[in-house]
Design an enzyme around this catalytic site. Sequence first.
Site, mmCIF file in Angstrom:
data_model
loop_
_atom_site.group_PDB
_atom_site.id
_atom_site.type_symbol
_atom_site.label_atom_id
_atom_site.label_comp_id
_atom_site.label_asym_id
_atom_site.label_seq_id
_atom_site.Cartn_x
_atom_site.Cartn_y
_atom_site.Cartn_z
ATOM 1 N NE ARG A 1 -3.502 -2.587 0.209
ATOM 2 C CZ ARG A 1 -3.079 -3.703 -0.377
ATOM 3 N NH1 ARG A 1 -2.008 -3.696 -1.173
ATOM 4 N NH2 ARG A 1 -3.740 -4.822 -0.229
ATOM 5 C CB SER B 1 -8.841 -3.404 4.605
ATOM 6 O OG SER B 1 -9.192 -4.633 4.043
ATOM 7 C CD GLU C 1 -5.538 -0.722 2.870
ATOM 8 O OE1 GLU C 1 -5.187 -1.693 3.590
ATOM 9 O OE2 GLU C 1 -6.045 -0.853 1.743
HETATM 10 C C1 LIG Z 1 -15.533 -2.531 -0.904
HETATM 11 C C2 LIG Z 1 -14.080 -2.150 -1.048
HETATM 12 C C3 LIG Z 1 -13.131 -3.133 -1.269
HETATM 13 C C4 LIG Z 1 -11.774 -2.798 -1.386
HETATM 14 N N1 LIG Z 1 -10.868 -3.792 -1.614
HETATM 15 C C5 LIG Z 1 -9.567 -3.475 -1.757
HETATM 16 C C6 LIG Z 1 -8.593 -4.494 -2.008
HETATM 17 O O1 LIG Z 1 -8.911 -5.667 -2.111
HETATM 18 N N2 LIG Z 1 -7.297 -4.128 -2.136
HETATM 19 C C7 LIG Z 1 -6.890 -2.814 -2.045
HETATM 20 O O2 LIG Z 1 -5.694 -2.533 -2.202
HETATM 21 N N3 LIG Z 1 -7.795 -1.827 -1.808
HETATM 22 C C8 LIG Z 1 -9.111 -2.122 -1.661
HETATM 23 N N4 LIG Z 1 -10.012 -1.133 -1.409
HETATM 24 C C9 LIG Z 1 -9.554 0.263 -1.220
HETATM 25 C C10 LIG Z 1 -9.506 1.120 -2.511
HETATM 26 O O3 LIG Z 1 -10.488 0.697 -3.440
HETATM 27 C C11 LIG Z 1 -8.125 1.068 -3.161
HETATM 28 O O4 LIG Z 1 -7.135 1.607 -2.312
HETATM 29 C C12 LIG Z 1 -8.100 1.853 -4.497
HETATM 30 O O5 LIG Z 1 -6.880 1.587 -5.163
HETATM 31 C C13 LIG Z 1 -8.254 3.350 -4.317
HETATM 32 O O6 LIG Z 1 -8.511 3.903 -5.596
HETATM 33 P P1 LIG Z 1 -9.353 5.245 -5.758
HETATM 34 O O7 LIG Z 1 -9.361 5.593 -7.192
HETATM 35 O O8 LIG Z 1 -10.687 5.110 -5.125
HETATM 36 O O9 LIG Z 1 -8.442 6.269 -4.942
HETATM 37 P P2 LIG Z 1 -8.906 7.305 -3.818
HETATM 38 O O10 LIG Z 1 -9.505 6.569 -2.673
HETATM 39 O O11 LIG Z 1 -9.699 8.395 -4.423
HETATM 40 O O12 LIG Z 1 -7.471 7.867 -3.369
HETATM 41 C C14 LIG Z 1 -6.585 7.070 -2.653
HETATM 42 C C15 LIG Z 1 -5.215 7.754 -2.621
HETATM 43 O O13 LIG Z 1 -4.660 7.757 -3.924
HETATM 44 C C16 LIG Z 1 -4.390 9.100 -4.361
HETATM 45 N N5 LIG Z 1 -4.700 9.147 -5.794
HETATM 46 C C17 LIG Z 1 -5.846 8.765 -6.410
HETATM 47 N N6 LIG Z 1 -5.748 8.932 -7.735
HETATM 48 C C18 LIG Z 1 -4.504 9.430 -7.964
HETATM 49 C C19 LIG Z 1 -3.793 9.839 -9.137
HETATM 50 N N7 LIG Z 1 -4.359 9.777 -10.362
HETATM 51 N N8 LIG Z 1 -2.532 10.322 -8.991
HETATM 52 C C20 LIG Z 1 -1.923 10.417 -7.755
HETATM 53 N N9 LIG Z 1 -2.552 10.059 -6.620
HETATM 54 C C21 LIG Z 1 -3.822 9.569 -6.721
HETATM 55 C C22 LIG Z 1 -5.311 9.981 -3.523
HETATM 56 O O14 LIG Z 1 -4.815 11.299 -3.400
HETATM 57 C C23 LIG Z 1 -5.284 9.227 -2.207
HETATM 58 O O15 LIG Z 1 -4.101 9.530 -1.519
HETATM 59 C C24 LIG Z 1 -11.376 -1.442 -1.290
HETATM 60 C C25 LIG Z 1 -12.337 -0.446 -1.063
HETATM 61 C C26 LIG Z 1 -13.676 -0.798 -0.947
HETATM 62 C C27 LIG Z 1 -14.698 0.302 -0.726
#
Ligand SMILES: Cc1cc2nc3c(=O)[nH]c(=O)nc-3n(C[C@H](O)[C@H](O)[C@H](O)COP(=O)(O)OP(=O)(O)OC[C@H]3O[C@@H](n4cnc5c(N)ncnc54)[C@H](O)[C@@H]3O)c2cc1C
Length: 297
Positions: A167, A216, A286
Amino acid sequence: MARALLDLGAKENVPLSELVSFRVGGPAAFTLQPKDEWVLCRALNLCRDEHIPVILLGNGTNVLPSDEGFSGLILQMSGDDAAPVFEGTKVTAGAGCSLTALAKESIQRGLMGLERLCGIPGTLGGAVAMNAGAYGGEIKSVLSRVRCYRDGTFVWEDARLDDMGYRKSPYAWPKTVVTAVELELSPDDGTAAATMADCMKKRREKQPLSLPSAGSTFKRPEGHFAGALIEGCGLKGYSIGGAQVSELHAGFLVNRGGATAGDVEALMRYVQDVVYAETGVHLEPEVKRLEELLCIF
Ligand SMILES: Cc1cc2nc3c(=O)[nH]c(=O)nc-3n(C[C@H](O)[C@H](O)[C@H](O)COP(=O)(O)OP(=O)(O)OC[C@H]3O[C@@H](n4cnc5c(N)ncnc54)[C@H](O)[C@@H]3O)c2cc1C
């Protein structure tokens, strides 16, 4: 300042609860989904020149905002900014592309490498920023190049895999804005669809997918599983206001209806305190608090 942001396509006074998967949080003064790199660059320059605080999100599936909201600009790198382009085993896509949609399409095209990540509800850019992973797979293992906006320029660079870990990546805002990603997948050996179906089945059975959450809530502590520690402390189902430790999977804090961001914050702190008192293990979030992502140039 407001006029210039609105001219770029920004919206005013948008509830953060509409932008994040926890469905909590007060209003954001401005939000903007940049439709291309030019708009992104203009918006960032404007924030710098006018000292407007700015936060960058993908699909908001790993963040916790505050009830007070946010007085600056939220940049949302999500949406169909660039459809994936497949060339042999290589695929290039915009940061706003859905990771799950990309995983499914790559399997349909006879490629493997993303099947274990299917079901992660974020964007491709968010997955790279977080080095998202699941069921033994992580984005790092297929990442080849990243297009970044840094210090006023857009560059494609070879992925800095040595700096990526659990992460953690060098590509997270505010150090970097990821605008596009190149992945190197492999020809499907015939197992990708079954692996994806198996991972999705596990998610449906073990995760509280019908309730808003950010996945998580805590990182996996060395040698432990956060969910097992929380469950072992008798906290499954424990709630504060509308926030609850999921009854299905104690590693997930969920919004069981009407939660405030304050409820989620309070529950996170309570869970950390109880787990530390009973096991001596510190649970590190996380989920990122929105304030952690605040940038003023
Ligand atoms: C039901 C559920 C299940 C999940 N399962 C998993 C799993 O199995 N494994 C896992 O790793 N995660 C999981 N997650 C967490 C999440 O989906 C991941 O961390 C995902 O990668 C976040 O992507 P996002 O686009 O929503 O980023 P956001 O939540 O919008 O942002 C997360 C971080 O990334 C940064 N960011 C986003 N986009 C960019 C970009 N283009 N450039 C630079 N920085 C950026 C943001 O500033 C922030 O710091 C889950 C979440 C949910 C709700």
